[in-house]
Scaffold this motif. Structure first.
Motif, PDB file in Angstrom:
ATOM      1  N   ALA A 214       0.827  -1.205   0.000  1.00 13.42           N
ATOM      2  CA  ALA A 214       0.000   0.000   0.000  1.00 13.42           C
ATOM      3  C   ALA A 214       0.865   1.260   0.000  1.00 13.42           C
ATOM      4  O   ALA A 214       0.566   2.238  -0.699  1.00 13.42           O
ATOM      5  N   LEU A 215       1.936   1.241   0.756  1.00 14.30           N
ATOM      6  CA  LEU A 215       2.839   2.395   0.793  1.00 14.30           C
ATOM      7  C   LEU A 215       3.535   2.605  -0.545  1.00 14.30           C
ATOM      8  O   LEU A 215       3.690   3.733  -1.014  1.00 14.30           O
ATOM      9  N   ARG A 216       3.945   1.503  -1.176  1.00 11.66           N
ATOM     10  CA  ARG A 216       4.602   1.622  -2.479  1.00 11.66           C
ATOM     11  C   ARG A 216       3.632   2.136  -3.532  1.00 11.66           C
ATOM     12  O   ARG A 216       3.995   2.957  -4.385  1.00 11.66           O
ATOM     13  N   ASP A 217       2.385   1.661  -3.478  1.00  9.83           N
ATOM     14  CA  ASP A 217       1.382   2.122  -4.441  1.00  9.83           C
ATOM     15  C   ASP A 217       1.105   3.617  -4.248  1.00  9.83           C
ATOM     16  O   ASP A 217       0.978   4.370  -5.225  1.00  9.83           O
ATOM     17  N   ALA A 218       1.030   4.041  -2.967  1.00 12.47           N
ATOM     18  CA  ALA A 218       0.777   5.454  -2.683  1.00 12.47           C
ATOM     19  C   ALA A 218       1.933   6.321  -3.161  1.00 12.47           C
ATOM     20  O   ALA A 218       1.737   7.409  -3.716  1.00 12.47           O
ATOM     21  N   LYS A 219       3.144   5.823  -2.970  1.00 15.54           N
ATOM     22  CA  LYS A 219       4.322   6.570  -3.404  1.00 15.54           C
ATOM     23  C   LYS A 219       4.355   6.683  -4.928  1.00 15.54           C
ATOM     24  O   LYS A 219       4.707   7.729  -5.484  1.00 15.54           O
ATOM     25  N   ALA A 220       3.985   5.598  -5.611  1.00 17.70           N
ATOM     26  CA  ALA A 220       3.984   5.609  -7.068  1.00 17.70           C
ATOM     27  C   ALA A 220       2.967   6.607  -7.621  1.00 17.70           C
ATOM     28  O   ALA A 220       3.166   7.192  -8.688  1.00 17.70           O
TER      29      ALA A 220
ATOM     30  N   GLY B 201       2.270   9.365  -6.082  1.00 20.66           N
ATOM     31  CA  GLY B 201       2.621  10.684  -5.574  1.00 20.66           C
ATOM     32  C   GLY B 201       1.854  11.089  -4.342  1.00 20.66           C
ATOM     33  O   GLY B 201       1.798  12.268  -3.986  1.00 20.66           O
ATOM     34  N   GLY B 202       1.275  10.114  -3.646  1.00 18.96           N
ATOM     35  CA  GLY B 202       0.465  10.458  -2.477  1.00 18.96           C
ATOM     36  C   GLY B 202       1.181  10.356  -1.152  1.00 18.96           C
ATOM     37  O   GLY B 202       0.620  10.683  -0.121  1.00 18.96           O
ATOM     38  N   ALA B 203       2.425   9.914  -1.157  1.00 13.28           N
ATOM     39  CA  ALA B 203       3.137   9.756   0.103  1.00 13.28           C
ATOM     40  C   ALA B 203       3.900  11.028   0.416  1.00 13.28           C
ATOM     41  O   ALA B 203       4.768  11.458  -0.338  1.00 13.28           O
ATOM     42  N   ALA B 204       3.583  11.674   1.524  1.00 15.23           N
ATOM     43  CA  ALA B 204       4.266  12.897   1.929  1.00 15.23           C
ATOM     44  C   ALA B 204       5.553  12.551   2.659  1.00 15.23           C
ATOM     45  O   ALA B 204       5.595  11.594   3.434  1.00 15.23           O
ATOM     46  N   PRO B 205       6.633  13.313   2.439  1.00 15.75           N
ATOM     47  CA  PRO B 205       7.877  13.045   3.161  1.00 15.75           C
ATOM     48  C   PRO B 205       7.724  13.297   4.642  1.00 15.75           C
ATOM     49  O   PRO B 205       6.982  14.194   5.064  1.00 15.75           O
ATOM     50  N   ALA B 206       8.420  12.498   5.422  1.00 18.82           N
ATOM     51  CA  ALA B 206       8.342  12.645   6.876  1.00 18.82           C
ATOM     52  C   ALA B 206       9.115  13.878   7.310  1.00 18.82           C
ATOM     53  O   ALA B 206      10.158  14.218   6.758  1.00 18.82           O
ATOM     54  N   ALA B 207       8.592  14.590   8.314  1.00 23.02           N
ATOM     55  CA  ALA B 207       9.271  15.783   8.824  1.00 23.02           C
ATOM     56  C   ALA B 207      10.443  15.367   9.704  1.00 23.02           C
ATOM     57  O   ALA B 207      10.341  14.430  10.492  1.00 23.02           O
ATOM     58  N   PRO B 208      11.575  16.077   9.591  1.00 22.39           N
ATOM     59  CA  PRO B 208      12.720  15.758  10.447  1.00 22.39           C
ATOM     60  C   PRO B 208      12.375  15.974  11.911  1.00 22.39           C
ATOM     61  O   PRO B 208      11.550  16.821  12.262  1.00 22.39           O
TER      62      PRO B 208
END
Length: 341
Positions: free
Chosen positions: A274-280, A282-289
């Motif tokens: 699911a995470l890979r599909d979301a990233k593909a 463009g729906g995965a937001a980068p994590a904040a430092p």
């Protein structure tokens, strides 16, 4: 305590929850606790590298294992998450660690001891040093890993790659390192931290996914030591420490390494997809430092049980923290950001 009869068949003790899990560590017994429930094994003159162990269940360290005796332990590897360095700080990061649970104590053979060259290595400046060695003799086969051998199998539950860094104040350039969490139980907090260093570390990252069944068959139990910058009056530098499994690579596990199926392992694989599909998409937001964790100053302590149980920590830069947060998200969240050891 593991009996001699049980010892003869590794299937009786060499797995956890249906997955390979066993460690063989030999060296000099140090600082056996008064209640004989814990201690250390020395494999070099650098006392910062003492390997802690705790007895399994209600077992005790046998009476013949005394200070300075050579000993071999057969143990199980357990992962854990320590408490945050500052429990009152929501940004304080808890560090993943691992422990050895000793199931049996034996007299090691000469081939199972650390090689003589290990005792001749000069510890770094500021490290506490022991001048005591096993004695004269070419103990341990040269280049052998027989004195520190870990085998585990399980499901990949977290991955991040740390790029090679710029040289630090000491002139050393950190090498690239792949951090992998290997899960053997339903509780993700018990996942075992594994590191792969070197040129092939990034290649491994490109070929594994969350939920992949993997085998570590040439692992070593290692202690990561970081100086805090504080030096005591005795000249010994204060450090933070935590344990991890070092491996030259990952192997594909088969049914002889993982002989039980678990619903939580399927969930990890589905979550990864699911995470890979979301990233593909463009729906995965980068994590904040996250802000760096505090680093308490620790020394070798007289009570090995306290040290074996106490979590150890290190501060991480923002790039690593972002990767850690992403790995934590892949594990399904968690109230505390977790540094993958």
């Amino acid at each position: 305590m593991l009996s001699l009869e049980q010892r003869r068949n590794i299937d009786n003790y060499g797995n956890r929850n249906g997955m390979v899990n066993v460690a063989f560590v030999s060296g000099i017994a140090r600082n056996i606790s008064p209640n004989r429930r814990s201690g250390f094994i020395q494999q070099t003159r650098n006392l910062n590298q003492l390997i802690p162990f705790i007895t399994e269940g209600d077992d005790f360290v046998p009476a013949w294992v005394t200070e300075g005796n050579v000993v071999k332990i057969i143990a199980r590897v357990n992962g854990r998450i320590g408490k945050p360095a500052n429990p009152d700080d929501p940004k304080s990061v808890a560090i993943r660690d691992t422990t050895l649970r000793a199931m049996r104590f034996e007299q090691p053979s000469v081939l199972e001891m650390p090689p003589e060259a290990a005792w001749q290595m000069s510890p770094p400046k500021g490290a506490p040093v022991s001048e005591e060695t096993p004695g004269e003799g070419n103990y341990g086969a040269p280049f052998s890993k027989g004195s520190n051998e870990v085998r585990i199998a399980g499901w990949v539950a977290g991955v991040f790659f740390r790029k090679a860094g710029v040289p630090g104040p000491d002139g050393k350039k950190p090498s690239g390192c792949l951090h992998v969490l290997i899960q053997q139980t339903k509780n993700p907090d018990e996942a075992i931290p594994v590191r792969i260093y070197g040129k092939l570390s990034q290649e491994h990252e490109n070929h594994i996914k969350l939920g992949s069944p993997v085998l570590i068959q040439q692992g070593e139990f290692r202690i990561d030591v970081k100086e805090t910058g504080v030096v005591g009056a005795d000249g010994v530098a204060e450090v933070t420490k935590y344990a991890f499994i070092k491996s030259p690579g990952l192997h594909v596990a088969n049914r002889s390494h993982i002989n039980e199926q678990h619903d939580w392992a399927v969930e990890i694989a589905l979550r990864g997809k699911a995470l890979r599909d979301a990233k593909a998409k463009g729906g995965a937001a980068p994590a904040a430092p996250l802000a760096p964790a505090e680093r308490p100053a620790l020394k070798i302590v007289a009570d090995p049980e306290a040290q074996a149980e106490a979590p150890t920590r290190q501060a991480l830069d923002e790039e690593e923290q972002a990767a850690i947060a992403a790995a934590t998200a892949e594990l399904g969240g968690g109230k505390t950001p977790v540094a993958v050891g």
